[in-house]
Design an enzyme around this catalytic site. Structure first.
Site, PDB file in Angstrom:
ATOM      1  N   HIS A  85     -32.737 -47.513 -37.898  1.00 39.04           N
ATOM      2  CA  HIS A  85     -32.794 -46.086 -38.258  1.00 39.04           C
ATOM      3  C   HIS A  85     -34.118 -45.737 -38.937  1.00 39.04           C
ATOM      4  CE1 HIS A  85     -28.201 -45.155 -38.292  1.00 39.04           C
ATOM      5  NE2 HIS A  85     -28.602 -45.735 -37.172  1.00 39.04           N
TER       6      HIS A  85
ATOM      7  N   GLU B 243     -21.627 -45.988 -32.835  1.00 35.74           N
ATOM      8  CA  GLU B 243     -22.544 -46.760 -33.675  1.00 35.74           C
ATOM      9  C   GLU B 243     -22.005 -46.794 -35.096  1.00 35.74           C
ATOM     10  OE1 GLU B 243     -26.749 -46.830 -33.272  1.00 35.74           O
ATOM     11  OE2 GLU B 243     -27.052 -46.355 -35.384  1.00 35.74           O
TER      12      GLU B 243
ATOM     13  N   LYS C  76     -38.978 -41.758 -44.356  1.00 34.16           N
ATOM     14  CA  LYS C  76     -39.186 -40.837 -43.228  1.00 34.16           C
ATOM     15  C   LYS C  76     -40.670 -40.597 -42.936  1.00 34.16           C
ATOM     16  CE  LYS C  76     -34.734 -39.938 -43.193  1.00 34.16           C
ATOM     17  NZ  LYS C  76     -33.842 -40.233 -42.098  1.00 34.16           N
TER      18      LYS C  76
ATOM     19  N   ASP D 100     -24.940 -37.514 -35.324  1.00 31.53           N
ATOM     20  CA  ASP D 100     -25.616 -38.528 -36.132  1.00 31.53           C
ATOM     21  C   ASP D 100     -25.120 -38.544 -37.574  1.00 31.53           C
ATOM     22  OD1 ASP D 100     -27.382 -40.445 -36.907  1.00 31.53           O
ATOM     23  OD2 ASP D 100     -29.173 -39.172 -36.834  1.00 31.53           O
ATOM     24  N   HIS D 101     -24.878 -39.741 -38.093  1.00 34.29           N
ATOM     25  CA  HIS D 101     -24.479 -39.920 -39.485  1.00 34.29           C
ATOM     26  C   HIS D 101     -23.313 -39.013 -39.877  1.00 34.29           C
ATOM     27  CE1 HIS D 101     -27.045 -42.942 -41.280  1.00 34.29           C
ATOM     28  NE2 HIS D 101     -27.975 -42.570 -40.435  1.00 34.29           N
TER      29      HIS D 101
HETATM   30 ZN    ZN Z   1     -29.305 -44.202 -40.985  1.00 36.76          ZN
END
Ligand code: ZN
Length: 517
Positions: A366, A292, A334, A181-182
């Site tokens: 996200h 992605e 978040k 991820d990222h």
């Molecule tokens: Zn993100």
């Protein structure tokens, strides 16, 4: 040891009731030993049977039969046939993924709804899996950014292995994904894929030149003229006459100024996306991974023009994205609900979703944890094809279990979180109002869980996990308490993420199956 004896008793009965005979596995043999093993994990591999058991709050693999397929462990005593109790480590996980391929992740390109849950702690996945068994959506069970790996002192090996063991334990034979991820660099992408991740979220934010958003026209155009003439000629041919008519009724076209601005902001980001994409092709081969493209970590929302520019240019150079994550309007902080105008979100999201549909990839949302306000909109405008990424909500739910069962430990952990908050917040964009935090001393043990309805307290807990885990004593006691209440934790996750799927309008698995082909 008594727990092992309990398991052995079950194994004896299971073997006697012809566990290893042709028809396979007789569930009625499981009897009262179910708290010690996971009946849904039972699998036959050649002449051996495999089952996940729990010994003193820790999971272990039981291999029953003479041919143990190469698993390493300790021989069980007093059983009528050979039994090996194996630790769920990396060595055994590699064999598990070989002999039971469903315990390995796979690309999810042909799925409509994919949902990233991740498992920051390495013990959450069984709860997620129990939920996804009921829905027509594929989970990305392993999903960790480089930052999270660092803050939790874990590796991709460990993250992937935990997911494989959970999949085996729950007998989950449907496809699931593993997301690096990222990731920002070619090195990270390469190693994440080599270790076994099946999806890469390519984060090109370092190459997005957001400063051009508001730059005065004349000096912006001057910088544009500094780009190579070949490049400028190419994009001007491709975009100045372009009119994209979307299903929403909007038509998107580019003025020369808009095109120049967009190229200056995103040109280098696209070059970097191609570099990261090429690494994926090199390691996995075209078509064997999910890619992605993430452009969400920016200060201002992605415009429809920018989204189309990126979609077109990516297509031109051969980047096949399975999803693209734009930066949407409003705030996606978040662990708390959406901040901003719901109506603005809906009109802008509908356009981005229509662009994604037109170019054939899923739109990706996200920081999706707890965005209950926007989920119905996401479901409504995507024709049921989207990716949502949540993370960290499984940590919050774990701390909540602690608040219910270990109030003294919870109070200590929360007090510690407050002392390390300033250090932790540099990793995250959040804006809690610390004056609004309840004073814990005024709350009775029974009321501790009310803390989780306070958004400011949620954010403080949400981001301090890394600092908390640096305290070895707290970390050890946290995991001991969580493992002692693990079934309750899994149930809490099932409910909490279930609320996400319901609001997104994800179809139930049984609706799908009852639909005749
Ligand atoms: Zn993100």
């Amino acid at each position: 040891m008594s727990v092992a004896n309990g398991v052995n008793d079950w194994l004896k009965r299971a073997v006697q009731s012809e566990l290893l005979t042709e028809a396979g596995l007789n569930e009625s043999a499981l009897g009262g030993a179910a708290d010690l093993l996971f009946p849904q994990s039972l699998q036959r591999v050649g002449q051996a049977a495999l089952a996940m058991v729990r010994m003193q709050n820790s999971p272990a693999l039981a291999v029953i039969g003479d041919n143990n397929a190469g698993f390493r462990g300790t021989e069980g005593q007093g059983a009528p046939c050979a039994i090996l109790f194996c630790p769920p480590d990396h060595y055994n996980a590699e064999i598990l993924r070989k002999v039971l391929p469903f315990t390995a992740p796979s690309p999810l390109g042909d799925q409509d709804v994919t949902f990233g849950v991740g498992d920051r702690l390495g013990v959450a996945s069984p709860g997620h899996i129990r939920l996804f068994k009921k829905y027509r959506a594929a989970p990305v069970l392993a999903q960790q950014s480089a930052r999270e790996l660092d803050l939790t002192d874990r590796s991709y090996k460990d993250v992937l292995d935990s997911a494989s063991w959970a999949v085996f334990q729950e007998g989950y034979t449907s496809p699931w994904g593993a997301d690096g991820d990222h990731l920002k660099s070619e090195d990270w992408v390469k190693s994440a894929l080599e270790i076994g991740n099946t999806m890469i979220t390519a984060d090109v934010s370092d190459y997005i030149k957001g400063e051009y958003q508001d730059k005065e026209k004349q000096s912006m155009m001057q910088d544009y003229t500094g780009l190579s003439s070949e490049y400028r000629q190419g994009i001007e041919e491709r975009f100045l006459g372009l009119k994209v008519e979307l299903d929403t009724g909007n038509t998107i076209s580019f003025s020369r100024e808009e095109l120049a601005r967009t190229a200056l902001i995103y040109g280098q980001a696209l070059e970097h996306a191609l570099r990261l994409y090429r690494v994926c092709v090199e390691v996995k081969g075209e078509g064997n991974f999910d890619f992605e493209l993430s452009i969400d970590e920016t200060a201002t929302p992605t415009t429809p023009e920018a989204h189309i520019f990126i979609a077109e240019e990516a297509k031109l150079v051969g980047i096949k994205s399975s999803s693209i994550a734009p930066r949407f309007v409003g705030e996606f902080q978040k662990g708390i609900d959406y901040i901003g105008s719901a109506a603005d979100f809906e009109s802008s999201f509908a356009i981005h979703a229509a662009i994604a549909e037109r170019y054939g990839y899923r739109i990706s949302v996200h920081s999706g944890s707890d965005k209950f306000t926007v989920f119905p909109v996401v479901g409504k405008h995507t024709s049921g094809r989207f990716h949502v990424k949540t993370a960290g909500t499984n940590w919050l739910e774990a701390v909540k279990v602690l608040a219910r069962h270990e109030p003294a430990l919870f109070r200590e952990l929360y007090a510690y979180a407050l002392t390390v908050f300033e250090k932790a917040r540099k990793y995250y964009h959040i804006t809690p109002n610390l004056d609004n935090l309840p004073v814990l001393a005024t709350l009775s043990d029974d009321d501790l869980v009310t803390l989780f309805t306070n958004d400011d307290a949620r954010q403080v807990i949400h981001i301090t996990y890394g600092e908390i885990f640096k305290n070895a004593s707290l970390k050890e006691r946290f995991f001991a308490a969580l493992n002692a209440n693990i079934e309750e934790y899994w149930l809490a996750l099932e409910k909490h993420i279930g609320r996400h799927l319901e609001l997104l309008g994800v179809a139930h698995e049984n609706t799908y199956q009852s639909n005749p082909a």
